[in-house]
Enzyme design. Structure first.
Site, PDB file in Angstrom:
ATOM      1  N   GLY A   8       0.829  -1.211   0.000  1.00  0.00           N
ATOM      2  CA  GLY A   8       0.000   0.000   0.000  1.00  0.00           C
ATOM      3  C   GLY A   8       0.855   1.248   0.000  1.00  0.00           C
ATOM      4  O   GLY A   8       1.765   1.390   0.823  1.00  0.00           O
ATOM      5  N   GLY A  10      -0.545   4.517   0.080  1.00  0.00           N
ATOM      6  CA  GLY A  10      -1.443   5.642   0.351  1.00  0.00           C
ATOM      7  C   GLY A  10      -0.766   6.601   1.300  1.00  0.00           C
ATOM      8  O   GLY A  10       0.463   6.741   1.297  1.00  0.00           O
ATOM      9  N   VAL A  12      -0.289   6.537   4.636  1.00  0.00           N
ATOM     10  CA  VAL A  12       0.669   5.958   5.589  1.00  0.00           C
ATOM     11  C   VAL A  12       1.854   5.318   4.852  1.00  0.00           C
ATOM     12  O   VAL A  12       3.017   5.507   5.234  1.00  0.00           O
ATOM     13  CB  VAL A  12      -0.016   4.936   6.531  1.00  0.00           C
ATOM     14  CG1 VAL A  12       0.987   4.381   7.533  1.00  0.00           C
ATOM     15  CG2 VAL A  12      -1.193   5.577   7.260  1.00  0.00           C
ATOM     16  N   GLY A  13       1.549   4.579   3.774  1.00  0.00           N
ATOM     17  CA  GLY A  13       2.615   3.897   3.023  1.00  0.00           C
ATOM     18  C   GLY A  13       3.656   4.878   2.499  1.00  0.00           C
ATOM     19  O   GLY A  13       4.866   4.644   2.625  1.00  0.00           O
ATOM     20  N   SER A  14       3.196   5.993   1.933  1.00  0.00           N
ATOM     21  CA  SER A  14       4.167   6.967   1.414  1.00  0.00           C
ATOM     22  C   SER A  14       4.930   7.602   2.575  1.00  0.00           C
ATOM     23  O   SER A  14       6.119   7.929   2.455  1.00  0.00           O
ATOM     24  CB  SER A  14       3.480   8.031   0.553  1.00  0.00           C
ATOM     25  OG  SER A  14       2.496   8.705   1.307  1.00  0.00           O
ATOM     26  N   GLU A 124       1.839  -1.107  16.611  1.00  0.00           N
ATOM     27  CA  GLU A 124       1.831   0.099  17.449  1.00  0.00           C
ATOM     28  C   GLU A 124       1.022   1.228  16.810  1.00  0.00           C
ATOM     29  O   GLU A 124       0.362   2.010  17.503  1.00  0.00           O
ATOM     30  CB  GLU A 124       3.293   0.549  17.674  1.00  0.00           C
ATOM     31  CG  GLU A 124       3.468   1.743  18.583  1.00  0.00           C
ATOM     32  CD  GLU A 124       2.980   1.497  20.004  1.00  0.00           C
ATOM     33  OE1 GLU A 124       3.535   0.650  20.690  1.00  0.00           O
ATOM     34  OE2 GLU A 124       2.011   2.173  20.413  1.00  0.00           O
ATOM     35  N   VAL A 127      -3.423   2.101  17.005  1.00  0.00           N
ATOM     36  CA  VAL A 127      -4.177   2.925  17.964  1.00  0.00           C
ATOM     37  C   VAL A 127      -3.344   4.160  18.279  1.00  0.00           C
ATOM     38  O   VAL A 127      -2.159   4.058  18.607  1.00  0.00           O
ATOM     39  CB  VAL A 127      -4.459   2.163  19.278  1.00  0.00           C
ATOM     40  CG1 VAL A 127      -5.298   3.029  20.223  1.00  0.00           C
ATOM     41  CG2 VAL A 127      -5.153   0.845  19.009  1.00  0.00           C
ATOM     42  N   LYS A 200     -10.483   0.715  18.085  1.00  0.00           N
ATOM     43  CA  LYS A 200      -9.285   1.036  18.872  1.00  0.00           C
ATOM     44  C   LYS A 200      -9.448   0.632  20.342  1.00  0.00           C
ATOM     45  O   LYS A 200      -8.517   0.075  20.932  1.00  0.00           O
ATOM     46  CB  LYS A 200      -8.969   2.525  18.746  1.00  0.00           C
ATOM     47  CG  LYS A 200      -8.564   2.904  17.313  1.00  0.00           C
ATOM     48  CD  LYS A 200      -8.548   4.395  17.130  1.00  0.00           C
ATOM     49  CE  LYS A 200      -8.201   4.799  15.704  1.00  0.00           C
ATOM     50  NZ  LYS A 200      -8.441   6.238  15.456  1.00  0.00           N
TER      51      LYS A 200
HETATM   52  N1  HSE Z   1     -10.153   8.873  11.021  1.00  0.00           N
HETATM   53  C1  HSE Z   1      -9.320   8.507  12.109  1.00  0.00           C
HETATM   54  C2  HSE Z   1      -9.355   9.613  13.165  1.00  0.00           C
HETATM   55  C3  HSE Z   1      -7.933   8.266  11.606  1.00  0.00           C
HETATM   56  O1  HSE Z   1      -9.966  10.654  12.896  1.00  0.00           O
HETATM   57  O2  HSE Z   1      -8.840   9.463  14.240  1.00  0.00           O
HETATM   58  C4  HSE Z   1      -7.047   7.517  12.529  1.00  0.00           C
HETATM   59  O3  HSE Z   1      -7.542   6.267  12.867  1.00  0.00           O
END
Ligand code: HSE
EC number: 1.1.1.3
Length: 416
Positions: A8, A10, A12-14, A124, A127, A200
């Protein structure tokens, strides 16, 4: 040299690529060897990127590459993330993920598989984004009995509530602003309905108490029913409304766990966690309250937590870290949410002025304590009730109706 793959590319991946490239040398020192991204899986093309030669659309190519020992899953969603993660763990590759849906739904199974194969499955970043919380609960606070966890776990809803509290905005306008600023998705339902926060708190409770809690066993309320009036009554009471994920071990050995908006006292350590920030309070029997605060989402904070897990994996390539583990779910482990008594705020509407509405409400609830908000309008009244279960509140609704009152909303009052 440790070869890794990233599933991925996106947000986070980038971010993971950016962190790995910009901190290459310091990361190599900490990992005790260089970390090299050998392949990136994504169905899209990224011709402008300097590392565009690393992309593949074929997961099998990554799975079959014996040099790749660690796979970073940052695709999000349950599938194909689950199938890919499972396949990697079966094939001898450790997996690092930021995917809270995956961990909340499949954590027990994937942790067991990692342990069986002497690999690591680390999450990690799932959450609290960049806030360290998984390791602190599983390691640093391990000497404690965790009596309670309560967290502002969703940045989008916290931003919306902050705008409603500070600027008197209504929910719809605050949501619109969050979308304009890029703090809310085009489809914000998982956030505003509490689904994201539920995943979470399930992960945190599974970790703290050692038994998997599935999101569908948890009562979840979002913030869509919260009005300006409720915000005003919370202020009159001496606090603010926050969306809280709460988990508490009861004396009967069952888990009280829910996600709902709550009145939080201005004295609470969570009261000033505003805007898109997250805050998580962990109550330990030895430590007392410990609070974690920071950016719970976003490209670089989340990527930082992912890369820290990758470093941990590199340092423990051939051994299971044994810091993360929980058993699968047990029947009757989660206490039905509506039987646990809690202080509650109630707002009623009906014909007449507020004094008359409150007098009639007191016929039904003799212990009601009235709140008067600024700009209170005729036709509404607000009050608090001590220690009442949702079940009992529901049973009293017909009595309120006999008094010409409608239960417009009720909001739990937090004890932290
Ligand atoms: N949409 C989520 C938030 C992103 O607003 O906290 C992180 O899980």
């Amino acid at each position: 040299m440790a070869e890794i793959a990233v599933l991925g590319h996106g947000v986070v991946g980038s971010g993971v690529l950016e962190v790995l490239l910009t901190h290459k040398d310091s990361i190599a020192k900490r990992a005790k060897e260089e970390i090299h991204v050998k392949r990136i899986l994504d169905l899209r093309e990224f011709p402008q990127l300097p590392y565009n030669g690393l992309f593949t659309k074929d997961f099998q190519e990554i799975l079959d590459d014996p040099e790749i020992k660690i796979v970073v899953e940052v695709m999000g969603g349950l599938e194909p993330a689950f199938s890919y993660t499972k396949a990697c763990l079966e094939k001898g590759k450790s997996v690092v993920t930021s995917n809270k849906e995956l961990v909340a739904q499949k954590g027990a199974e994937l942790l067991a598989l990692a342990q069986k194969n002497n690999l690591n499955f680390l999450f990690e970043a799932s959450v609290g984004g960049g806030i360290p919380i998984i390791r602190p609960i599983s390691q640093c606070l391990a000497a404690n009995e965790v009596t309670e966890i309560a967290g502002i776990l969703n940045g989008t809803t916290n931003f919306i509530l902050t705008k409603m509290i500070r600027e008197g905005m209504v929910f719809a306008d605050a949501l619109h602003l969050a979308q304009q600023l890029g703090y809310a998705e085009r489809d914000p339902s998982a956030d505003v309905e509490g689904v994201d926060a539920c995943r979470k708190i399930c992960i945190l409770a599974s970790l703290a108490y050692g038994t998997h809690v599935y999101p569908d066993s948890v009562h979840t309320e979002g913030i869509t029913a919260i009005t300006k009036e409720d915000v005003g009554y919370a202020s009159a009471w001496g606090g603010v409304i926050k969306l809280i994920g709460e988990a508490k071990m009861l004396e009967n050995g069952r888990l009280h766990i829910l996600v709902s908006p709550m009145f939080i006292s201005r004295e609470s350590q969570l009261a000033n966690v505003d805007d898109v920030f997250n805050g998580i309070l962990v109550r330990g029997d030895a430590t007392g309250d410990v609070v974690f605060y920071g950016k719970g989402a976003g490209k670089l904070p989340t990527a930082s937590a992912v890369v820290a897990d990758v470093i941990d994996c590199v340092r423990h390539l051939r051994s299971n870290r044994k810091i993360l583990y929980w058993e699968d779910a047990k029947p009757d482990y989660v206490e039905p949410w509506d039987v646990t008594p809690q202080d509650v705020f109630v707002r009623v509407t009906g014909e007449g002025d507020s004094d008359s509405l409150f007098d009639r409400a007191q016929q039904v609830f003799p212990k009601a304590v009235r709140l008067i908000r600024r700009d209170e309008e005729p036709g509404e009244a607000g009050f608090t009730l001590p220690q009442i279960a949702e079940e009992e509140l529901r049973e009293k609704e017909p009595d309120l109706e006999k008094q010409g009152l409608r239960l417009a909303n009720r909001v739990r009052i937090a004890d932290f």
